[in-house]
Design an enzyme around this catalytic site. Sequence first.
Site, PDB file in Angstrom:
ATOM      1  N   GLY A 145       0.810  -1.219   0.000  1.00  0.00           N
ATOM      2  CA  GLY A 145       0.000   0.000   0.000  1.00  0.00           C
ATOM      3  C   GLY A 145       0.841   1.266   0.000  1.00  0.00           C
ATOM      4  O   GLY A 145       1.964   1.284   0.523  1.00  0.00           O
ATOM      5  N   TYR A 160      27.259  12.775  34.910  1.00  0.00           N
ATOM      6  CA  TYR A 160      27.323  12.058  33.637  1.00  0.00           C
ATOM      7  C   TYR A 160      28.425  11.014  33.707  1.00  0.00           C
ATOM      8  O   TYR A 160      29.596  11.334  33.962  1.00  0.00           O
ATOM      9  CB  TYR A 160      27.605  13.006  32.471  1.00  0.00           C
ATOM     10  N   SER A 216      32.391  16.407  44.686  1.00  0.00           N
ATOM     11  CA  SER A 216      31.444  17.118  43.822  1.00  0.00           C
ATOM     12  C   SER A 216      32.152  18.020  42.821  1.00  0.00           C
ATOM     13  O   SER A 216      33.247  18.542  43.082  1.00  0.00           O
ATOM     14  CB  SER A 216      30.501  17.961  44.676  1.00  0.00           C
ATOM     15  N   LYS A 237       4.875   2.816   5.383  1.00  0.00           N
ATOM     16  CA  LYS A 237       3.866   2.677   6.437  1.00  0.00           C
ATOM     17  C   LYS A 237       4.154   1.521   7.382  1.00  0.00           C
ATOM     18  O   LYS A 237       4.066   1.665   8.606  1.00  0.00           O
ATOM     19  CB  LYS A 237       2.475   2.502   5.812  1.00  0.00           C
ATOM     20  N   ARG A 287      -1.928   8.421   3.674  1.00  0.00           N
ATOM     21  CA  ARG A 287      -2.508   9.120   4.825  1.00  0.00           C
ATOM     22  C   ARG A 287      -1.507   9.281   5.970  1.00  0.00           C
ATOM     23  O   ARG A 287      -1.721  10.118   6.868  1.00  0.00           O
ATOM     24  CB  ARG A 287      -3.760   8.387   5.307  1.00  0.00           C
TER      25      ARG A 287
END
Length: 451
Positions: free
Chosen positions: A14, A353, A392, A25, A18
Site C-alpha cells: 500500500g 554524567y 562534587s 507505512k 494518509r
Amino acid sequence: MSIPPIAVVILAAGQGTRMKSKRHKVLHPVAGRPMLLHLLAGVETLAPERRIVVVGAGRDQVEAAVEGLGVDIAVQSEQLGTGHAVRMAEPKLDGFAGDVLILYGDVPLVSAATMQRMLDRLHADDAPIAVVLGFRPADAAAYGRILADEEGTIRKMVEYKDATADERAVDLCNSGLMAVRGADLFALLARVGNENAAGEYYLPDIVMLAAADGRPSAVIETTAWEVAGVNSRAELAAVEAAWQQRRRAQAMADGVTLVAPETVWFSHDTILAADVTVEQNVVFGPGVSVAEDAVIHAFSHLEGATVARGASVGPYARLRPGAEVGEEAKVGNFVEMKKAVLGAGAKASHLTYLGDAVVGAGANIGAGTITCNYDGFLKYRTIIGEDAFIGSNSALVAPVRIGDGAIVAAGSVITADVADDALGVARGYQEQKPGWAARFRAVMAERKKAG
C-alpha cells in the site's frame, strides 16, 4: 495426521499516503519495533517454511528492514487490490503444497495464538477451503461484512461498497486475514474478477467462488484490537495505546508494581522481574532488563540498559545503551549513564554524567561529576575503583584511572591516574583578601550614586 508446512504472505504494497511520511507505512514503530517486524516475530513461533512480503512503493526500505531474516520479496507494481497482491507471491510459492497464511503489514497486533487458531480451523473435520478472521468492532463503518451460520460456515462475504443495507447491518466484519489451502489458493485467485465498485481484485472473493463449487469456508472471531489496522498517524497512536494497555496489565499480573500504570511506556522487549516498582512517567526504550526489587523512580528514561536486583534509578535519570546498574546501586536524579557500569552498592546520587566508564563496587560519585570521554574525535574510558570517592563538581578526563579507595577532591579536573588510597587534587589555589568585598561594594555604590 501429518502437519502440513506453512507459508506466510504479508501484504505491504500500500502507498500509505494518509501517513504523510517518507517512511514506509509498515515500518512505523509500535512499542519501539516496526509493525512489519512485529508480524514476522509472531509468525516465527509457527516455524513457517516460507515468508513472503509483497511490496510496492518504498520497496527499498522494506527490503532493507527484512534483510537477513530469510524473507522473500514479491513486487506488486500496480495497486489492483488484495487478490492481485497475493497473486504476486505465486512465483515465490512454486512447488509449495502446504497452508498459506495471509497477513497485512499494517495490522501488527495479531498474535501467534490467533494465527494458529486459523490454521487449526482449516484442518477441522469439515475441512473448509479457507478460514477468515472476523471481528465485531464498536463501529463497523466501511469494513467488509461476513454472513455466517452458527457453526461459522460462511454463507456470504461482501465488501461494504457492494453490500446492501441489510448486509451492512451485520456487525461481523472481515479483517482481511485469511488461512487458505495452498493447493487451491492460486487457482481460485485466477478466477477472481474486478467487476465491483472499486474495480479491484478482492482476495475475499475466493471464498464465494469456492462456495459456488460446493466447498465452503469458515470464519473464526477475535477481538477488534487484535486486528486494528494503521492507515494514519492517529490510528498508529491508537494501536500503540492498545498495545501499551495490554503490556501494563501483563506486567502487573506478573508481579510488577506500576504506581500510575497509564503513564508507563514499554518497549516490545522490556523485561521486568517480579517485585520491581515503577513510578510515574517512566519510559522503557528497547533493550531494557530490570531485576527483582529494583525501583525505577518517576520521570526516568531507560534504553539498552540493565538494572540489577535492588537497585534504585531516578527520579529524572537517563540510562542510555550500554548502561549497567549493579545490585543495590543508586542512580539518582539528573544522572545520565551511557556505556557505563555502576558496581554493586555504588552511588551516583545526582547531577552526574557517566559515559564509557566502569565504577567499582561501593564507590561514591559526587554531584556534578563528569567523565569527559570524548575529545571530538574518539571516545576514551574512565575506570573508578572500588570504594573510591569522587568529590562534587569533578571532571575526570579520560583515559584515566582512579584507584581503589582513592579520593578525588571536590572541584578537581583530573587528567592523570590517581593511585589506590591516594588523594587527587587538581584545582586552583584559593586566595583570601580581608575586607576586599566591603571596599568593592562601597566603591560601586558611589559610582552608581554618581551615575
